[in-house]
Design an enzyme around this catalytic site. Structure first.
Site: not given
Length: 384
Positions: A100, A162, A256, A266, A277
């Site tokens: 990613q 991420h 979220e 958070y 997963y």
């Protein structure tokens, strides 16, 4: 296949595109346009502008009307008048393209016309892995010049998972950017001595603001604005109400929408509405003292990514709504808000592909860029 899909989308006939309902009272003439799509509160058509993206990520507009779109592999494509010019920017910094990671977001300074700064978020090689880097540069023709690295988010990390990342500016030209937890060590998000799993705030030249919440905390990364953020791939700033919003790409069942406020935690991975997963439990806790609750969450996950706030008068019945790109969901979620409270949502363009980003242009139109199907589309409201 890609071109056939584009033709279908342009015709507004894509199966299951939206949940149909009665059009709003202020939208007429939909019967006169066979390509019109009726959503719950707006009738629109869809214009397919491009069909050949690989992994598009970010998009921004220059004052001269050109649009810049990033490809994760390290390219920036130039569009003009809703068409690809065939040109790409040169001078783009080398990127760490793994999983990613790569070239991610792009934004222009709010005072671009006077200072010419373009901001980039990307992973660069460092050690045995990569690091998220925020840089800025100027344009000389189609070349990026005067590149400055503003901040490097340590420590470096292997694997490329991420990385976030979005860039936004507030009303005072502070720059906020998001950084994911890097995947294989979720606890990064709870620890203030690393940059990961956080939303950060810096000056537009990379300096650390003196009023950041952890500037005087021993060992803390001074740029941190909030923490406990798993993988926030979308952030927006509501200029009218002075609010920062984020969508967090969560685990299975844990995406979220969060109102981002100074210094707050958070929760990830101490609290979550999702599971891992592989089906295993991450935590039994969905709330904990001192940790923020999301404004809403998605279960099943839609794999949230980019987002935009609709402020344009071109979409009167959607004004004030938040649009959220959905990767696994392969749609755009139109989220209705009342102040900071969630009211409801509608699924738009269901099945269009992995929507990476949705943006409102300076002239008030909505655009989306899509992986897998490779599309750029423009949502055009029908007039009275």
């Amino acid at each position: 296949m890609k071109n056939n899909l584009a033709i279908i989308l342009s015709a507004g006939l894509f199966s299951g595109m939206v949940a149909c309902s009665e059009p709003s009272a202020n939208v007429e003439n939909s019967e006169s346009n066979p390509n019109a799509i009726q959503s719950e509160k707006l009738t629109f058509t869809l214009d397919t502008l491009y069909t050949d993206f690989e992994n598009p990520w970010g998009m921004t507009w220059l004052p001269d009307g050109r649009m810049l779109v990033t490809e994760r592999k390290g390219e920036i494509l130039i569009f003009k008048d809703d068409k690809y010019t065939g040109e790409k920017l040169t001078g783009v910094p080398a990127v760490h393209e793994v999983n990613q990671a790569g070239l991610l977001d792009i934004a222009i300074h709010p005072d671009y016309e006077s200072n010419g700064w373009i901001y980039l978020a990307y992973a660069k090689d460092m050690g045995d892995g990569g690091v998220l880097t925020i840089s800025r540069a100027k344009l000389d023709g189609n070349a990026l010049v005067d590149l400055e690295e503003l901040i490097v988010n340590l420590p470096e990390w292997k694997g490329g998972r991420h990385f976030g990342t979005r860039i936004v500016f507030d009303n005072d030209n502070y720059l906020y950017y998001s950084n994911g937890d890097k995947g294989n060590r979720p606890q990064n998000a709870q620890e203030l001595d690393n940059s990961h799993g956080k939303i950060h705030r810096i000056h537009d030249d990379g300096r650390i603001p003196e009023d950041n919440p952890f500037v005087n905390t021993p060992g803390a990364v001074a740029s941190i604005w909030t923490y406990g953020n798993r993988n926030p791939q979308g952030i927006i700033f509501d200029k009218e109400n002075n609010r920062l919003w984020s969508v967090e790409h969560g685990p299975k069942g844990g995406d979220e929408l969060n109102l981002i406020e100074k210094g707050k935690n958070y929760g990830w991975p101490e609290v979550t509405f999702g599971i891992d997963y592989d089906g295993s439990t991450i935590t039994e806790n969905t709330e904990k003292e001192g940790m923020q609750q999301p404004v809403t969450y998605w279960d099943p996950s839609i794999a949230t990514c980019g987002m935009t706030l609709i402020t344009s008068d071109k979409y009167p019945s959607w004004k004030g709504n938040i649009l959220v790109a959905a990767l696994a969901g392969q749609h755009i979620a139109r989220v209705e808000m009342e102040g900071t409270s969630y009211v409801g949502e509608e699924k738009l363009l269901d099945g269009i592909g992995r929507v990476r980003q949705v943006c409102q242009s300076p002239d008030g139109y909505l655009y989306a860029i899509v992986e897998a199907t490779g599309l750029m589309v423009k949502i055009i409201p029908q007039q009275d």
